[in-house]
Motif scaffolding. Sequence first.
Motif, PDB file in Angstrom:
ATOM      1  N   LYS A 161      17.786 -16.724   0.246  1.00 32.05           N
ATOM      2  CA  LYS A 161      19.233 -16.809   0.407  1.00 32.05           C
ATOM      3  C   LYS A 161      19.860 -15.436   0.204  1.00 32.05           C
ATOM      4  O   LYS A 161      19.411 -14.651  -0.635  1.00 32.05           O
ATOM      5  CB  LYS A 161      19.813 -17.834  -0.573  1.00 32.05           C
ATOM      6  CG  LYS A 161      19.348 -19.254  -0.283  1.00 32.05           C
ATOM      7  CD  LYS A 161      20.031 -20.268  -1.177  1.00 32.05           C
ATOM      8  CE  LYS A 161      19.592 -21.678  -0.821  1.00 32.05           C
ATOM      9  NZ  LYS A 161      20.284 -22.715  -1.621  1.00 32.05           N
ATOM     10  N   LEU A 162      20.899 -15.159   0.979  1.00 36.71           N
ATOM     11  CA  LEU A 162      21.513 -13.837   0.992  1.00 36.71           C
ATOM     12  C   LEU A 162      22.972 -13.908   0.559  1.00 36.71           C
ATOM     13  O   LEU A 162      23.562 -14.985   0.488  1.00 36.71           O
ATOM     14  CB  LEU A 162      21.421 -13.231   2.389  1.00 36.71           C
ATOM     15  CG  LEU A 162      20.014 -13.126   2.993  1.00 36.71           C
ATOM     16  CD1 LEU A 162      20.090 -12.700   4.447  1.00 36.71           C
ATOM     17  CD2 LEU A 162      19.151 -12.155   2.190  1.00 36.71           C
ATOM     18  N   THR A 163      23.534 -12.742   0.315  1.00 36.63           N
ATOM     19  CA  THR A 163      24.950 -12.636  -0.060  1.00 36.63           C
ATOM     20  C   THR A 163      25.688 -11.812   0.983  1.00 36.63           C
ATOM     21  O   THR A 163      25.090 -11.200   1.876  1.00 36.63           O
ATOM     22  CB  THR A 163      25.099 -11.965  -1.425  1.00 36.63           C
ATOM     23  OG1 THR A 163      24.679 -10.588  -1.309  1.00 36.63           O
ATOM     24  CG2 THR A 163      24.252 -12.674  -2.487  1.00 36.63           C
ATOM     25  N   SER A 164      27.008 -11.771   0.837  1.00 36.28           N
ATOM     26  CA  SER A 164      27.818 -10.959   1.742  1.00 36.28           C
ATOM     27  C   SER A 164      27.435  -9.483   1.641  1.00 36.28           C
ATOM     28  O   SER A 164      27.467  -8.755   2.641  1.00 36.28           O
ATOM     29  CB  SER A 164      29.301 -11.139   1.430  1.00 36.28           C
ATOM     30  OG  SER A 164      29.576 -10.795   0.071  1.00 36.28           O
ATOM     31  N   ALA A 165      27.058  -9.036   0.455  1.00 29.98           N
ATOM     32  CA  ALA A 165      26.642  -7.635   0.296  1.00 29.98           C
ATOM     33  C   ALA A 165      25.382  -7.349   1.097  1.00 29.98           C
ATOM     34  O   ALA A 165      25.223  -6.261   1.667  1.00 29.98           O
ATOM     35  CB  ALA A 165      26.408  -7.324  -1.189  1.00 29.98           C
ATOM     36  N   ASP A 166      24.482  -8.339   1.169  1.00 28.64           N
ATOM     37  CA  ASP A 166      23.270  -8.167   1.971  1.00 28.64           C
ATOM     38  C   ASP A 166      23.608  -8.067   3.455  1.00 28.64           C
ATOM     39  O   ASP A 166      23.016  -7.269   4.188  1.00 28.64           O
ATOM     40  CB  ASP A 166      22.322  -9.354   1.768  1.00 28.64           C
ATOM     41  CG  ASP A 166      21.828  -9.479   0.344  1.00 28.64           C
ATOM     42  OD1 ASP A 166      21.511  -8.435  -0.260  1.00 28.64           O
ATOM     43  OD2 ASP A 166      21.757 -10.614  -0.158  1.00 28.64           O
ATOM     44  N   LEU A 167      24.566  -8.883   3.914  1.00 29.26           N
ATOM     45  CA  LEU A 167      24.858  -8.980   5.342  1.00 29.26           C
ATOM     46  C   LEU A 167      25.841  -7.929   5.830  1.00 29.26           C
ATOM     47  O   LEU A 167      25.715  -7.418   6.951  1.00 29.26           O
ATOM     48  CB  LEU A 167      25.401 -10.372   5.666  1.00 29.26           C
ATOM     49  CG  LEU A 167      24.463 -11.540   5.399  1.00 29.26           C
ATOM     50  CD1 LEU A 167      25.175 -12.858   5.655  1.00 29.26           C
ATOM     51  CD2 LEU A 167      23.218 -11.435   6.269  1.00 29.26           C
ATOM     52  N   LEU A 168      26.836  -7.585   5.000  1.00 30.60           N
ATOM     53  CA  LEU A 168      27.910  -6.691   5.433  1.00 30.60           C
ATOM     54  C   LEU A 168      27.872  -5.325   4.769  1.00 30.60           C
ATOM     55  O   LEU A 168      28.612  -4.427   5.181  1.00 30.60           O
ATOM     56  CB  LEU A 168      29.270  -7.351   5.162  1.00 30.60           C
ATOM     57  CG  LEU A 168      29.508  -8.719   5.829  1.00 30.60           C
ATOM     58  CD1 LEU A 168      30.873  -9.266   5.435  1.00 30.60           C
ATOM     59  CD2 LEU A 168      29.393  -8.619   7.344  1.00 30.60           C
ATOM     60  N   GLY A 169      27.030  -5.173   3.746  1.00 32.31           N
ATOM     61  CA  GLY A 169      26.966  -3.894   3.052  1.00 32.31           C
ATOM     62  C   GLY A 169      28.226  -3.642   2.245  1.00 32.31           C
ATOM     63  O   GLY A 169      28.998  -4.555   1.935  1.00 32.31           O
ATOM     64  N   GLU A 170      28.466  -2.385   1.913  1.00 33.10           N
ATOM     65  CA  GLU A 170      29.680  -2.025   1.188  1.00 33.10           C
ATOM     66  C   GLU A 170      30.859  -2.126   2.149  1.00 33.10           C
ATOM     67  O   GLU A 170      30.855  -1.539   3.221  1.00 33.10           O
ATOM     68  CB  GLU A 170      29.573  -0.602   0.627  1.00 33.10           C
ATOM     69  CG  GLU A 170      28.516  -0.446  -0.455  1.00 33.10           C
ATOM     70  CD  GLU A 170      28.534   0.940  -1.071  1.00 33.10           C
ATOM     71  OE1 GLU A 170      29.498   1.693  -0.787  1.00 33.10           O
ATOM     72  OE2 GLU A 170      27.601   1.258  -1.813  1.00 33.10           O
TER      73      GLU A 170
END
Length: 424
Positions: free
Chosen positions: A106-115
């Motif tokens: 499972k991933l987070t927004s930080a994983d998908l969108l970066g900073e």
Amino acid sequence: MQLNLRKPLTVILSAIMVLTTIASLASAAPKETETKDVYRIVALGDSVSVGYEPGMKTGSIPYGYVDRLYEQALFHGRSELASYAVMGLTAPGLSTLLKGAADAKKLTSADLLGETTLPAEVLQQADSIGAKTPELAADLAQANLVVLTIGGNDFSPIIKAIKDLTGDTAKQTIENNFNITMNNYAESMDKVIKGLHLLAPNAQIVLADQYLPLWEPLPYYSELSNAVITLANRLDTLAEDLNKQDIPLKIAHVSPKFVKNEKKFTHFNVVEEFDTHPSQAGYESIAQTFAEVIWKQYLKPAPRASGVPISIIINGKEPPNKPTMINNTTFLALTDVADAVGAEVKWTQKTKTAVFSKNGRVVSITVGAKTITINGVSQPISTPAYFQTVGKNLKTYVPLAVISSGLDYQVVYRKNLLAAFINS
């Protein structure tokens, strides 16, 4: 090239809308049993795959190219849609999402969108999709078709860099940045499509090229138009190379249809919002392009005559006698239902009872009765069957959804089309 350059308020509204979209897509395209022959579609990508338009508010439900493609699939048979599009996603972000699905991580927004400085609502939507990587992997494993738009957010820095420039300065900025960005994008997409094929080994993959949302009076229109063509050719080469490796990628060339139609097909506005998303006309054009690649045609219900409430499409065809609507229940002539679904029907005049049967299922309905019998089990119905004169003939009209669901058919109502699809 679609570019994600919205004001913060627009981004917030779009994120709220996306959360509504996820739920609506789930309800619009319910999961089918494994025994049914279902055409399964998975949509991936960015805000264009979400179907975003500026001005949407909380509770707004988009009607984008993905929604229209689902309807096209319904014209061809029983279908199912799952969408995992993420606002603000780039090609590397999509690669990360697919790796998360492959690794059951499972991933987070930080994983998908970066900073990012995007609002909390946008991050929440990305978090929601990132948490569904197990579901994504399962849906891809069963997919027959994967469609995606991705790249607008990869190329947007070029537009950001030139939007306040003019003349040779803007042209030089494009020349300095485009090839580098394109090469990075092509590299990422090669990785994305290969990873996607491993996750969806039975799926045809269709990727859109990038349309240009700017129109001719702008000083850098010609340079960006050439860049769009160059990118389209690069994607064609990518598809050819991957096809040789037995990876079924096709390119949906949406960009040519936007040429000379940019004002009609996009919401682009350099003064106020600099939003570049498609309008409804633009989404329709994108859907047509995808459908022509996938099915060689783009279908629409026949024009409805005055007084006909909705269109009925049963196994891809519209019956000859028009439907009626009573108490929000759609009725069709008994013979039309039987012919369209391929069911055997027996009529008993004495009791005014019709018995439909197909594939071991039996549905019995009596004119005027407020119950229906399905495989021997009586169930209540709100509006009974009735007689209606059609021309010189007296026809028996029966509630379509009751008959179809009783025979275990898929019944999907599409509000934007005012059409109900019945598929065996």
